[in-house]
Write a protein that holds these residues in place. Structure first.
Motif, PDB file in Angstrom:
ATOM      1  N   PHE A   1       0.816  -1.220   0.000  1.00  0.00           N
ATOM      2  CA  PHE A   1       0.000   0.000   0.000  1.00  0.00           C
ATOM      3  C   PHE A   1       0.851   1.272   0.000  1.00  0.00           C
ATOM      4  N   SER A   2       2.093   1.176   0.470  1.00  0.00           N
ATOM      5  CA  SER A   2       2.953   2.361   0.524  1.00  0.00           C
ATOM      6  C   SER A   2       3.813   2.522  -0.738  1.00  0.00           C
ATOM      7  N   ARG A   3       3.958   1.449  -1.515  1.00  0.00           N
ATOM      8  CA  ARG A   3       4.747   1.538  -2.750  1.00  0.00           C
ATOM      9  C   ARG A   3       4.055   2.430  -3.772  1.00  0.00           C
ATOM     10  N   ASN A   4       4.856   3.240  -4.421  1.00  0.00           N
ATOM     11  CA  ASN A   4       4.310   4.087  -5.483  1.00  0.00           C
ATOM     12  C   ASN A   4       5.304   4.103  -6.644  1.00  0.00           C
ATOM     13  N   PRO A   5       5.428   2.967  -7.340  1.00  0.00           N
ATOM     14  CA  PRO A   5       6.406   2.881  -8.425  1.00  0.00           C
ATOM     15  C   PRO A   5       6.061   3.826  -9.563  1.00  0.00           C
ATOM     16  N   ILE A   6       7.082   4.233 -10.283  1.00  0.00           N
ATOM     17  CA  ILE A   6       6.888   5.161 -11.389  1.00  0.00           C
ATOM     18  C   ILE A   6       6.051   4.508 -12.489  1.00  0.00           C
ATOM     19  N   LYS A   7       5.112   5.256 -13.030  1.00  0.00           N
ATOM     20  CA  LYS A   7       4.238   4.731 -14.078  1.00  0.00           C
ATOM     21  C   LYS A   7       4.977   4.690 -15.407  1.00  0.00           C
ATOM     22  N   SER A   8       4.487   3.864 -16.318  1.00  0.00           N
ATOM     23  CA  SER A   8       5.180   3.651 -17.593  1.00  0.00           C
ATOM     24  C   SER A   8       5.309   4.939 -18.401  1.00  0.00           C
ATOM     25  N   GLN A   9       4.233   5.747 -18.414  1.00  0.00           N
ATOM     26  CA  GLN A   9       4.304   6.991 -19.190  1.00  0.00           C
ATOM     27  C   GLN A   9       5.262   7.989 -18.548  1.00  0.00           C
ATOM     28  N   ASP A  10       5.294   8.018 -17.208  1.00  0.00           N
ATOM     29  CA  ASP A  10       6.247   8.893 -16.521  1.00  0.00           C
ATOM     30  C   ASP A  10       7.675   8.410 -16.722  1.00  0.00           C
ATOM     31  N   PHE A  11       7.838   7.099 -16.766  1.00  0.00           N
ATOM     32  CA  PHE A  11       9.169   6.535 -16.982  1.00  0.00           C
ATOM     33  C   PHE A  11       9.674   6.895 -18.380  1.00  0.00           C
ATOM     34  N   GLU A  12       8.799   6.771 -19.364  1.00  0.00           N
ATOM     35  CA  GLU A  12       9.182   7.123 -20.733  1.00  0.00           C
ATOM     36  C   GLU A  12       9.549   8.598 -20.839  1.00  0.00           C
ATOM     37  N   LYS A  13       8.791   9.445 -20.172  1.00  0.00           N
ATOM     38  CA  LYS A  13       9.081  10.880 -20.187  1.00  0.00           C
ATOM     39  C   LYS A  13      10.427  11.167 -19.525  1.00  0.00           C
ATOM     40  N   LEU A  14      10.705  10.456 -18.425  1.00  0.00           N
ATOM     41  CA  LEU A  14      11.971  10.665 -17.724  1.00  0.00           C
ATOM     42  C   LEU A  14      13.149  10.231 -18.595  1.00  0.00           C
ATOM     43  N   VAL A  15      12.979   9.136 -19.320  1.00  0.00           N
ATOM     44  CA  VAL A  15      14.038   8.683 -20.231  1.00  0.00           C
ATOM     45  C   VAL A  15      14.343   9.764 -21.259  1.00  0.00           C
ATOM     46  N   ARG A  16      13.308  10.359 -21.819  1.00  0.00           N
ATOM     47  CA  ARG A  16      13.500  11.410 -22.825  1.00  0.00           C
ATOM     48  C   ARG A  16      14.115  12.666 -22.185  1.00  0.00           C
ATOM     49  N   ASP A  17      13.650  13.009 -20.996  1.00  0.00           N
ATOM     50  CA  ASP A  17      14.182  14.199 -20.324  1.00  0.00           C
ATOM     51  C   ASP A  17      15.681  14.051 -20.043  1.00  0.00           C
ATOM     52  N   ILE A  18      16.068  12.871 -19.552  1.00  0.00           N
ATOM     53  CA  ILE A  18      17.491  12.637 -19.263  1.00  0.00           C
ATOM     54  C   ILE A  18      18.299  12.615 -20.557  1.00  0.00           C
ATOM     55  N   SER A  19      17.728  11.977 -21.582  1.00  0.00           N
ATOM     56  CA  SER A  19      18.438  11.845 -22.852  1.00  0.00           C
ATOM     57  C   SER A  19      18.725  13.206 -23.494  1.00  0.00           C
ATOM     58  N   PHE A  20      17.778  14.155 -23.348  1.00  0.00           N
ATOM     59  CA  PHE A  20      17.938  15.466 -23.985  1.00  0.00           C
ATOM     60  C   PHE A  20      18.494  16.532 -23.034  1.00  0.00           C
ATOM     61  N   SER A  21      18.902  16.111 -21.840  1.00  0.00           N
ATOM     62  CA  SER A  21      19.497  17.068 -20.902  1.00  0.00           C
ATOM     63  C   SER A  21      20.856  17.528 -21.426  1.00  0.00           C
ATOM     64  N   LYS A  22      21.147  18.797 -21.203  1.00  0.00           N
ATOM     65  CA  LYS A  22      22.380  19.376 -21.753  1.00  0.00           C
ATOM     66  C   LYS A  22      23.520  19.404 -20.753  1.00  0.00           C
ATOM     67  N   THR A  23      23.221  19.274 -19.473  1.00  0.00           N
ATOM     68  CA  THR A  23      24.256  19.294 -18.446  1.00  0.00           C
ATOM     69  C   THR A  23      23.954  18.244 -17.375  1.00  0.00           C
ATOM     70  N   PRO A  24      24.986  17.787 -16.644  1.00  0.00           N
ATOM     71  CA  PRO A  24      24.745  16.865 -15.526  1.00  0.00           C
ATOM     72  C   PRO A  24      23.822  17.452 -14.463  1.00  0.00           C
ATOM     73  N   ALA A  25      23.909  18.766 -14.263  1.00  0.00           N
ATOM     74  CA  ALA A  25      23.030  19.412 -13.281  1.00  0.00           C
ATOM     75  C   ALA A  25      21.577  19.307 -13.713  1.00  0.00           C
ATOM     76  N   GLU A  26      21.349  19.420 -14.998  1.00  0.00           N
ATOM     77  CA  GLU A  26      19.980  19.302 -15.508  1.00  0.00           C
ATOM     78  C   GLU A  26      19.477  17.866 -15.342  1.00  0.00           C
ATOM     79  N   ILE A  27      20.369  16.906 -15.529  1.00  0.00           N
ATOM     80  CA  ILE A  27      19.998  15.502 -15.297  1.00  0.00           C
ATOM     81  C   ILE A  27      19.577  15.305 -13.847  1.00  0.00           C
ATOM     82  N   GLY A  28      20.364  15.906 -12.930  1.00  0.00           N
ATOM     83  CA  GLY A  28      20.047  15.804 -11.513  1.00  0.00           C
ATOM     84  C   GLY A  28      18.685  16.393 -11.182  1.00  0.00           C
ATOM     85  N   GLU A  29      18.347  17.499 -11.821  1.00  0.00           N
ATOM     86  CA  GLU A  29      17.047  18.124 -11.594  1.00  0.00           C
ATOM     87  C   GLU A  29      15.913  17.220 -12.076  1.00  0.00           C
TER      88      GLU A  29
END
Length: 214
Positions: free
Chosen positions: A47-75
């Motif tokens: 009941f306490s687990r809240n795993p990342i959803k597939s659509q959010d995971f896909e968005k995160l993959v794209r966000d990290i992939s198109f990040s221009k700096t390591p700091a942006e990846i961290g954000e």
């Protein structure tokens, strides 16, 4: 002489066998308590687990992939719905962007391996219940049968009934402990395997993104 020696050894084995009944019952009681605690723990975790959803995971993959700096990846990682330990792994990789490519890969592999070991250790307790629960139940079944059969031979039905009661009770208890342990281990391993696959995928995307920034 040989017969006498055999009888001595048989008597010794009989004494050892009967002396094991009390420790077996005590350990089974402890295992029952552990099984109940593990069952409550996995219900709470479910009941306490809240795993990342597939659509959010896909968005995160794209966000990290198109990040221009390591700091942006961290954000992007900090703002995601990942578990804390997953964020910690990815942030450590991003923080070490200034080391060599091979060193970053080795670091990422070691971080993920350490988390995998930690998750495996968390399932060891229930794995022990799965293996030892039925074994102890079987021991608790067989040990009282010796005195029970001896009592049957002498016509002592009361002792036989008591022995059979202990045998059946320990069997049921051992199987119940093993069953609970199996269910807990099965669900946790499925969850943790999925979590590890997610962090491995994101780590690869992150490494590629950092390499492209050089």
């Amino acid at each position: 002489m040989i017969i006498q020696g055999t009888e001595t050894l048989t008597s010794l084995i009989h004494i050892i066998s009967e002396s094991l009944l009390t420790p077996v019952v005590i350990i089974l009681v402890i295992f029952v308590v552990l099984a109940i605690l593990c069952l409550g723990g996995i219900i709470n975790e479910y009941f306490s687990r809240n795993p990342i959803k597939s659509q959010d995971f896909e968005k995160l993959v794209r966000d990290i992939s198109f990040s221009k700096t390591p700091a942006e990846i961290g954000e992007k990682v900090n703002g995601s719905n990942l578990f804390d330990w997953q964020k910690e792994v990815l942030l450590k990789i991003a923080d070490n962007h200034d080391i060599g490519i091979n060193a970053r890969k080795a670091l990422a592999s070691e971080l993920i391996s350490s988390e995998e070991t930690r998750l495996i250790k968390s399932t060891n307790k229930t794995d022990i219940l799965v293996r030892l629960g039925p074994i102890l139940g079987l021991l608790g079944t067989l040990i009282p049968l010796g005195p029970g059969l001896a009592a049957l031979g002498s016509g002592d039905i009361t002792t036989l009934a008591e022995s059979l009661t202990i045998a059946f009770d320990t069997t049921v208890t051992g199987l119940a402990v093993g069953g609970i342990g199996y269910l807990v281990s099965k669900f946790r391993k499925q969850w943790y395997e999925s979590d590890l696959i997610n962090v491995e995928t994101l780590a690869e995307v992150e490494l590629e993104s950092i390499n492209n920034q050089k």
